[in-house]
Design an enzyme around this catalytic site. Structure first.
Site, PDB file in Angstrom:
ATOM      1  CD  GLN A  34     -18.935 -30.036 -73.240  1.00 53.14           C
ATOM      2  OE1 GLN A  34     -18.161 -30.064 -72.391  1.00 53.14           O
ATOM      3  NE2 GLN A  34     -18.496 -29.348 -74.620  1.00 53.14           N
ATOM      4  NE  ARG A  38     -17.625 -34.207 -61.462  1.00 49.75           N
ATOM      5  CZ  ARG A  38     -18.624 -32.620 -61.407  1.00 49.75           C
ATOM      6  NH1 ARG A  38     -19.568 -32.359 -61.473  1.00 49.75           N
ATOM      7  NH2 ARG A  38     -17.532 -31.807 -61.837  1.00 49.75           N
ATOM      8  CD  GLU A 100     -17.777 -33.761 -70.959  1.00 50.03           C
ATOM      9  OE1 GLU A 100     -16.973 -33.133 -70.018  1.00 50.03           O
ATOM     10  OE2 GLU A 100     -17.854 -31.946 -71.485  1.00 50.03           O
ATOM     11  CG  ASN A 104     -14.286 -38.546 -61.605  1.00 49.06           C
ATOM     12  OD1 ASN A 104     -12.829 -37.159 -62.515  1.00 49.06           O
ATOM     13  ND2 ASN A 104     -15.119 -37.918 -61.720  1.00 49.06           N
ATOM     14  NE  ARG A 123     -36.115 -28.802 -53.308  1.00 45.52           N
ATOM     15  CZ  ARG A 123     -37.037 -30.098 -54.075  1.00 45.52           C
ATOM     16  NH1 ARG A 123     -36.203 -30.849 -55.576  1.00 45.52           N
ATOM     17  NH2 ARG A 123     -37.804 -30.964 -53.634  1.00 45.52           N
ATOM     18  CG  HIS A 127     -35.114 -31.713 -65.974  1.00 40.15           C
ATOM     19  ND1 HIS A 127     -36.401 -30.558 -64.569  1.00 40.15           N
ATOM     20  CD2 HIS A 127     -35.611 -31.362 -66.771  1.00 40.15           C
ATOM     21  CE1 HIS A 127     -37.037 -30.008 -66.014  1.00 40.15           C
ATOM     22  NE2 HIS A 127     -36.786 -30.420 -66.932  1.00 40.15           N
ATOM     23  CE  LYS A 157     -51.764 -29.668 -57.866  1.00 35.99           C
ATOM     24  NZ  LYS A 157     -52.647 -28.082 -57.109  1.00 35.99           N
ATOM     25  CG  MET A 158     -47.398 -29.807 -64.840  1.00 37.52           C
ATOM     26  SD  MET A 158     -45.643 -29.599 -65.205  1.00 37.52           S
ATOM     27  CE  MET A 158     -45.989 -28.066 -66.749  1.00 37.52           C
ATOM     28  CD  GLU A 173     -39.802 -31.792 -69.016  1.00 36.72           C
ATOM     29  OE1 GLU A 173     -40.813 -30.806 -69.182  1.00 36.72           O
ATOM     30  OE2 GLU A 173     -38.894 -31.129 -68.935  1.00 36.72           O
TER      31      GLU A 173
END
EC number: 4.4.1.5
Length: 184
Positions: A34, A38, A100, A104, A123, A127, A157-158, A173
């Site tokens: 998993q 949140r 999962e 809360n 950071r 993803h 670029k991708m 993604e």
């Protein structure tokens, strides 16, 4: 195999593989079961992950004393989910790659509540990825459903992969496993 990378770009393939150990035999039956996110509002998140991405809710677990609920989703046939609670729990926790969602209680009514998606400073988490048969068709459908895009398939670029956002701003993604080799 990928081209050798300059030292400033990270590890070479050789160095990366040399850092890895062969799995210990005792880990033979381990599996990545998993990933947890949140969420602020379970109604919005459950709608997004089931209606937009096609996942199935496998099980919901409530923890009243701690005031939170867990929602487990995966790409499974809902007819395969056991009816017996104990059997369902064991089955759910034996699936590969479940999502999962942790809620809360009360966060859905708190205007100031939000979660950090890891894609801005500081950071961290980046993803999750969803493999689809056709990125362009999937993205056309996402656009029709009003899904927020971080990157459309022909941006940047991708080419040929996309990033969308869920209701809490987590990045997802969208990729085609058969075409990813031509992108990277």
């Amino acid at each position: 195999m990928a081209e050798p990378q300059p030292a400033s770009s990270g590890l070479t393939d050789e160095t990366a593989f040399s850092c890895c150990s062969d799995p210990d035999p005792s880990t033979k039956d381990f599996l990545l079961q998993q990933t947890m996110l949140r969420i602020k509002d379970p109604k919005k998140s459950l709608d997004f992950y089931t209606r937009v991405l096609g996942l199935t809710l496998l099980q919901k677990l409530d923890f009243p004393a701690m005031k939170f609920s867990l929602y487990f989703l995966a790409y499974e046939d809902k007819n395969d989910i056991p009816k017996d609670k104990s059997e369902k729990t064991a089955w759910t926790f034996s699936r590969k790659a479940t999502l999962e969602l942790t809620h809360n209680w009360g966060t859905e009514d708190d205007e100031t509540q939000s979660y950090h998606n890891g894609n801005s400073d500081p950071r961290g988490f980046g993803h999750i990825g969803i493999a689809v048969p056709d990125v362009y068709s999937a993205c056309k459908r996402f656009e029709e459903l009003g899904v927020k895009f971080v990157k459309k398939p022909d941006d940047g670029k991708m080419k040929g992969l996309a990033f969308i956002q869920d209701p809490d701003g987590y990045w997802i993604e969208i990729l085609n496993p058969n075409k990813i080799a031509t992108i990277i």
